[in-house]
Design an enzyme around this catalytic site. Structure first.
Site: not given
Ligand SMILES: *Cc1c(COP(=O)(O)O)cnc(C)c1O
Length: 387
Positions: A63, A117, A182, A207
């Site tokens: 951790r 998101y 982001d 992603k």
């Molecule tokens: C999917 C997504 C998230 C969240 O990510 P997770 O890995 O699903 O927790 C945050 N921002 C954007 C733009 C996303 O597409």
């Protein structure tokens, strides 16, 4: 300066030859041998306060730190041009850690540029992590700042409508307040927000970075100071990235540049085909001039990417289309090797307040590596057979 394609293949892979291996080793240890109570205790303190283990120090406990995760972090930091990066269990774990770290000095107010998101919007609006939030449009940041504002949050391109935000202007409007971008949709291949003076860049590594739909993770690329704060929150709250997904996400980085460019080429063709279809009311894709009024593609972004959305005439029609695709998969998530379609208002943006929810006649597409001709054919049959 080493080219980004080279960094993608090599970053985070130092010392392999010395270890006599060629692929990155996966260290699954949850605990590590301690040399003595005294030295083990010093190592614990080093990491529990956000540091990384010093040379030869015990890593104590997974951790606190893990070498396989650290290799992925080095890779992302190199691609984003960051001093360091910090990996998390998911994009939402990464965002939660940023919120907690930003609030640690009592600055609990966040200014957030919509659209975001759905999960990010939800955690901010709920106040679950002790924050207050003011949601604004990109030009409303300056007026929304308060003495207790500790963070400005923005997504560009935004999920799901692909709105683009001018980061130079935003950073100037935010003044002394740290900005988090982001960068999940753009990836560091198309956009490197740190060059525009933002404090932190966040990815849902689930992603594009992983790119194959089989590993969850989140990561924040930033300065050494912010990374220390984030590792401290991670050590305390436990939202760690674990070695297996870290290995897969790191492996994904090697092909990130070619995947992003190929998917973008396909997206161009698919956006053009949708825009000329009589049953499609509107296409949202930054590569279409009307979707990029500030001319950010070619300046802030080197290309428009492979995400898009489109409107049909009615919500009823939009809800029938995902059930009619054959090659494309009806599923949330994005940025992987295969094309996905989903209904943002019903799924990814379900928890968003009514005034900020995407229109019910909008569908979002994440374009994959299939031949675009096959994807166009599938979309056209799905749109026409459900009219
Ligand atoms: C999917 C997504 C998230 C969240 O990510 P997770 O890995 O699903 O927790 C945050 N921002 C954007 C733009 C996303 O597409």
């Amino acid at each position: 300066m080493i080219a980004i394609d080279t960094l993608a293949v090599h970053a985070g892979r130092t010392g392999l030859t010395e270890q006599g291996v060629h692929a990155v080793p996966i260290d699954l240890s949850t605990t590590a041998p301690l040399p003595s109570v005294h030295d083990g205790g010093l190592a614990y303190e080093q990491m529990a306060t956000g540091g990384v283990p010093l040379d030869g120090q015990s890593t104590v406990y997974q951790r606190l730190w893990n070498p396989t995760v650290a290799r992925f972090e080095d890779g992302v930091a190199a691609l984003e041009g960051a001093a360091q990066s910090v990996g998390f269990a998911s994009g939402m774990a990464a965002f939660s850690a940023v919120l907690l770290a930003a609030q640690s000095e009592g600055k609990t107010h966040v200014v957030a540029v919509r659209p975001l998101y759905g999960g990010t919007d939800h955690v901010l609006a709920s106040g679950l992590l002790g924050n207050q939030v003011t949601f604004v449009k990109a030009d409303g940041v300056r007026d929304a700042l308060r003495p207790d504002t500790g963070l400005v949050v923005v997504e560009t391109p935004a999920n799901p409508s692909l709105d683009l935000v001018d980061l130079n202007r935003l950073v100037s409007d935010a003044g002394d307040v740290p900005v988090l971008v982001d960068n999940t949709f753009a990836t560091p291949i198309l956009q490197q927000p740190l060059k525009h003076g933002v404090a932190m860049v966040l990815h849902s590594a689930t992603k594009f970075l992983g790119g194959h739909g089989d590993a969850m993770g989140g990561v924040v690329a930033t300065s050494a100071e912010w990374a220390t704060r984030l590792r401290r929150v991670r050590a305390v709250t436990g939202g760690i990235l674990t070695p297996w997904p870290a290995y897969l996400l790191h492996r994904g980085l090697a092909t990130l540049p070619i995947r992003v460019r190929a998917q973008q080429d396909h997206a161009h063709k698919i956006a053009a085909a949708l825009a000329s279809h009589e049953l499609v009311a509107k296409v949202y894709y930054p590569g279409l001039p009307e979707c990029d009024p500030l001319h950010l593609v070619g300046t802030q972004m080197s290309g428009p990417g492979s995400l898009m959305a489109f409107d049909v005439e009615s919500a009823e029609h939009a809800e029938r289309i995902p059930g009619a695709v054959r090659l494309i998969t009806h599923a949330v998530s994005l940025g992987g090797i295969d094309t996905l379609i989903q209904h943002p208002a019903g799924l990814t943006h379900r928890p968003v307040a009514p005034e900020a929810k995407p229109q019910a006649r909008m569908l979002r597409l994440s374009i994959g590596l299939e031949d675009p001709t096959d994807i166009i054919e599938d979309l056209v049959q799905a749109i026409e057979s459900t009219r």
